[in-house]
Design an enzyme around this catalytic site. Structure first.
Site, PDB file in Angstrom:
ATOM      1  N   LEU A  65       0.813  -1.220   0.000  1.00 29.01           N
ATOM      2  CA  LEU A  65       0.000   0.000   0.000  1.00 29.01           C
ATOM      3  C   LEU A  65       0.845   1.268   0.000  1.00 29.01           C
ATOM      4  CD1 LEU A  65      -2.730  -1.109   2.566  1.00 29.01           C
ATOM      5  CD2 LEU A  65      -2.731  -1.341   0.073  1.00 29.01           C
ATOM      6  N   GLY A 104      -1.605   6.352  -2.740  1.00 26.19           N
ATOM      7  CA  GLY A 104      -2.692   6.213  -3.728  1.00 26.19           C
ATOM      8  C   GLY A 104      -3.820   5.370  -3.148  1.00 26.19           C
ATOM      9  N   HIS A 105      -3.469   4.200  -2.612  1.00 27.80           N
ATOM     10  CA  HIS A 105      -4.481   3.343  -1.980  1.00 27.80           C
ATOM     11  C   HIS A 105      -5.152   4.076  -0.819  1.00 27.80           C
ATOM     12  CE1 HIS A 105      -1.492   0.185  -3.437  1.00 27.80           C
ATOM     13  NE2 HIS A 105      -2.603  -0.187  -4.042  1.00 27.80           N
ATOM     14  N   GLU A 118      -8.108   6.256 -10.862  1.00 31.63           N
ATOM     15  CA  GLU A 118      -8.042   6.611 -12.285  1.00 31.63           C
ATOM     16  C   GLU A 118      -6.700   6.238 -12.891  1.00 31.63           C
ATOM     17  OE1 GLU A 118      -9.019  10.785 -12.540  1.00 31.63           O
ATOM     18  OE2 GLU A 118     -11.178  10.353 -12.424  1.00 31.63           O
ATOM     19  N   VAL A 127      -2.946   9.639  -7.529  1.00 25.85           N
ATOM     20  CA  VAL A 127      -2.028  10.299  -6.583  1.00 25.85           C
ATOM     21  C   VAL A 127      -0.604  10.150  -7.125  1.00 25.85           C
ATOM     22  CG1 VAL A 127      -1.144  10.311  -4.225  1.00 25.85           C
ATOM     23  CG2 VAL A 127      -3.567   9.862  -4.650  1.00 25.85           C
ATOM     24  N   SER A 173       2.717   3.710  -7.444  1.00 24.29           N
ATOM     25  CA  SER A 173       2.356   2.349  -7.834  1.00 24.29           C
ATOM     26  C   SER A 173       3.165   1.374  -6.986  1.00 24.29           C
ATOM     27  CB  SER A 173       2.711   2.124  -9.311  1.00 24.29           C
ATOM     28  OG  SER A 173       2.721   0.744  -9.607  1.00 24.29           O
ATOM     29  N   SER A 174       2.545   0.265  -6.618  1.00 24.67           N
ATOM     30  CA  SER A 174       3.270  -0.755  -5.858  1.00 24.67           C
ATOM     31  C   SER A 174       4.495  -1.211  -6.636  1.00 24.67           C
ATOM     32  CB  SER A 174       2.358  -1.950  -5.592  1.00 24.67           C
ATOM     33  OG  SER A 174       1.159  -1.511  -5.000  1.00 24.67           O
TER      34      SER A 174
HETATM   35  P1  AMP Z   1      -3.688  -2.277  -6.850  1.00 24.90           P
HETATM   36  O1  AMP Z   1      -3.304  -2.626  -5.456  1.00 24.90           O
HETATM   37  O2  AMP Z   1      -2.558  -1.811  -7.702  1.00 24.90           O
HETATM   38  O3  AMP Z   1      -4.574  -3.308  -7.502  1.00 24.90           O
HETATM   39  O4  AMP Z   1      -4.604  -0.980  -6.715  1.00 24.90           O
HETATM   40  C1  AMP Z   1      -5.754  -0.977  -5.910  1.00 24.90           C
HETATM   41  C2  AMP Z   1      -6.554   0.275  -6.211  1.00 24.90           C
HETATM   42  O5  AMP Z   1      -5.767   1.424  -5.937  1.00 24.90           O
HETATM   43  C3  AMP Z   1      -6.968   0.357  -7.689  1.00 24.90           C
HETATM   44  O6  AMP Z   1      -8.285   0.887  -7.773  1.00 24.90           O
HETATM   45  C4  AMP Z   1      -5.961   1.321  -8.247  1.00 24.90           C
HETATM   46  O7  AMP Z   1      -6.430   2.023  -9.381  1.00 24.90           O
HETATM   47  C5  AMP Z   1      -5.774   2.265  -7.071  1.00 24.90           C
HETATM   48  N1  AMP Z   1      -4.510   2.982  -7.194  1.00 24.90           N
HETATM   49  C6  AMP Z   1      -3.266   2.445  -7.379  1.00 24.90           C
HETATM   50  N2  AMP Z   1      -2.340   3.425  -7.493  1.00 24.90           N
HETATM   51  C7  AMP Z   1      -3.014   4.597  -7.385  1.00 24.90           C
HETATM   52  C8  AMP Z   1      -2.625   5.971  -7.423  1.00 24.90           C
HETATM   53  N3  AMP Z   1      -1.366   6.334  -7.596  1.00 24.90           N
HETATM   54  N4  AMP Z   1      -3.588   6.917  -7.271  1.00 24.90           N
HETATM   55  C9  AMP Z   1      -4.892   6.558  -7.098  1.00 24.90           C
HETATM   56  N5  AMP Z   1      -5.314   5.280  -7.049  1.00 24.90           N
HETATM   57  C10 AMP Z   1      -4.405   4.321  -7.193  1.00 24.90           C
END
Ligand code: AMP
Length: 258
Positions: free
Chosen positions: A33, A36-37, A148, A176, A185-186
Site C-alpha cells: 500500500l 494512492g491506496h 483513475e 495520486v 504504484s506498488s
Molecule cells: P492495486 O493494489 O494496484 O490493484 O490498486 C488498488 C486500487 O488502488 C486500484 O483501484 C488502483 O487504481 C488504485 N490505485 C493504485 N495506485 C493509485 C494511485 N497512484 N492513485 C490513485 N489510485 C491508485
C-alpha cells in the site's frame, strides 16, 4: 480493525452491517500500500459508515508467473498504514479461498478488454473482472473505490456494474502522484535507483504538448520501452491518452486527459 481470512465470514459480517442500516465503502487492493491506496480509503471514510479493504494478490489476473512472484509484499507496513487510516475491516483471503471453483467460472468482456493493456496481457481483465465480481458479491458495498491510474480497468468495471445491474456504485478517484509527477504504484518498489530517476519522465512526456509520435520517440530516448501509447475515447468521459511502458523489467502505466 478486524482482519478476516474466510470470505464467507466476511460476507456474513458485511451483511450484518448492511442490515443494521450502515453504509459500506469498499477499497479492493493487492497490498504493498501507498498514498494512492490510502486516498481511496480516506474518500470512502468520508462517504460511508464502514470502510473495508481487501488485500489479495489475484493470481488470475497475472499472465506471467514471474510477474506474480515478483509482486511486492509489504504486509507489516500495510497493517500499520491501514490502522492509522482508521480502516474498519480487512479481508485477507486464505490461500485458495477465492477460487473454490478453480477459476472455471469467469467474467469476460469481449471488446475493450482485448485492447490497450489487454492486447499485451492475455486474460488479465478476465481475472480482474472475475475477482471484483466475487469481492462485490462478498461485500454488500454501497460504493467501491477505484483509482483513475488504472483508467482502462475503471472503465471496464463501471461498464460491468451497469451490465450486470450491480448494486454497488463504482467511484473513480484521482491519481495520486509523487512530487516528481510519477504516479504512485506498488510496482515502483521494484525500480532500481537509476530507473527511479528516469520514471518521472513518463508523466512529464505524456502530459506535454508533443504529438503522440514525438512522445514515443522521446520516451525511447530516455530509456523506456514503449508497449503502447494510444488515445482512448468513450461516451462517458473526455479523450484520454493511455500509456504502458517498461523500465528494465518493471511495467509502468499512466494516463492523462487529452
Ligand atoms: P492495486 O493494489 O494496484 O490493484 O490498486 C488498488 C486500487 O488502488 C486500484 O483501484 C488502483 O487504481 C488504485 N490505485 C493504485 N495506485 C493509485 C494511485 N497512484 N492513485 C490513485 N489510485 C491508485
Amino acid at each position: 480493525m478486524q482482519i478476516i481470512r474466510n470470505p464467507l465470514e466476511w460476507q456474513q459480517q458485511t451483511s450484518t452491517h448492511r442490515q443494521a442500516g450502515r453504509s459500506i465503502g469498499f477499497v479492493p487492493t493487492m497490498g504493498a500500500l501507498h498514498e494512492g491506496h490510502l486516498s481511496l480509503i480516506h474518500q470512502s471514510k468520508q462517504e460511508n459508515d464502514i470502510t473495508c479493504t481487501s488485500i489479495f494478490v489475484n493470481p488470475a489476473q497475472f499472465d506471467n508467473p514471474e510477474d506474480l512472484e515478483n509482486y511486492p509484499v509489504t504486509w507489516d507496513d500495510d497493517i500499520v498504514a491501514l490502522e492509522a487510516a482508521g480502516l474498519d475491516m480487512l479481508l485477507y483471503p486464505a490461500q485458495g479461498s477465492m477460487y473454490p471453483d478453480n477459476y472455471t467460472y469467469k467474467v469476460v468482456e469481449q471488446e475493450l478488454s482485448r485492447e490497450f493493456c489487454g492486447e499485451f496481457r492475455s486474460g488479465h481483465f478476465d481475472g480482474v473482472l472475475t475477482v471484483v465480481t466475487k469481492l462485490l458479491n462478498l461485500t454488500h458495498a454501497d460504493r467501491a473505490y477505484f483509482g483513475e491510474k488504472d483508467w482502462q480497468q475503471l472503465v471496464l468495471l463501471r461498464r460491468m456494474a451497469e451490465a450486470f445491474f450491480m448494486e454497488t456504485d463504482i467511484v473513480p478517484c484521482p491519481t495520486v502522484r509523487a512530487d516528481s509527477g510519477l504516479a504512485l504504484s506498488s510496482r515502483n518498489e521494484n525500480l532500481t535507483p537509476d530507473e527511479r530517476r528516469i520514471a518521472p519522465w513518463l508523466y512529464k512526456i505524456i502530459s506535454s504538448e508533443m504529438t503522440v509520435a514525438e512522445m514515443r520517440e522521446t520516451l525511447e530516448g530516455k530509456g523506456f520501452r514503449v508497449e503502447y501509447l494510444k488515445e482512448f475515447e468513450d461516451r462517458e468521459s473526455k479523450k484520454r491518452l493511455l500509456a504502458a511502458v517498461y523500465l528494465g523489467n518493471v511495467r509502468l502505466i499512466d494516463n492523462v486527459e487529452r
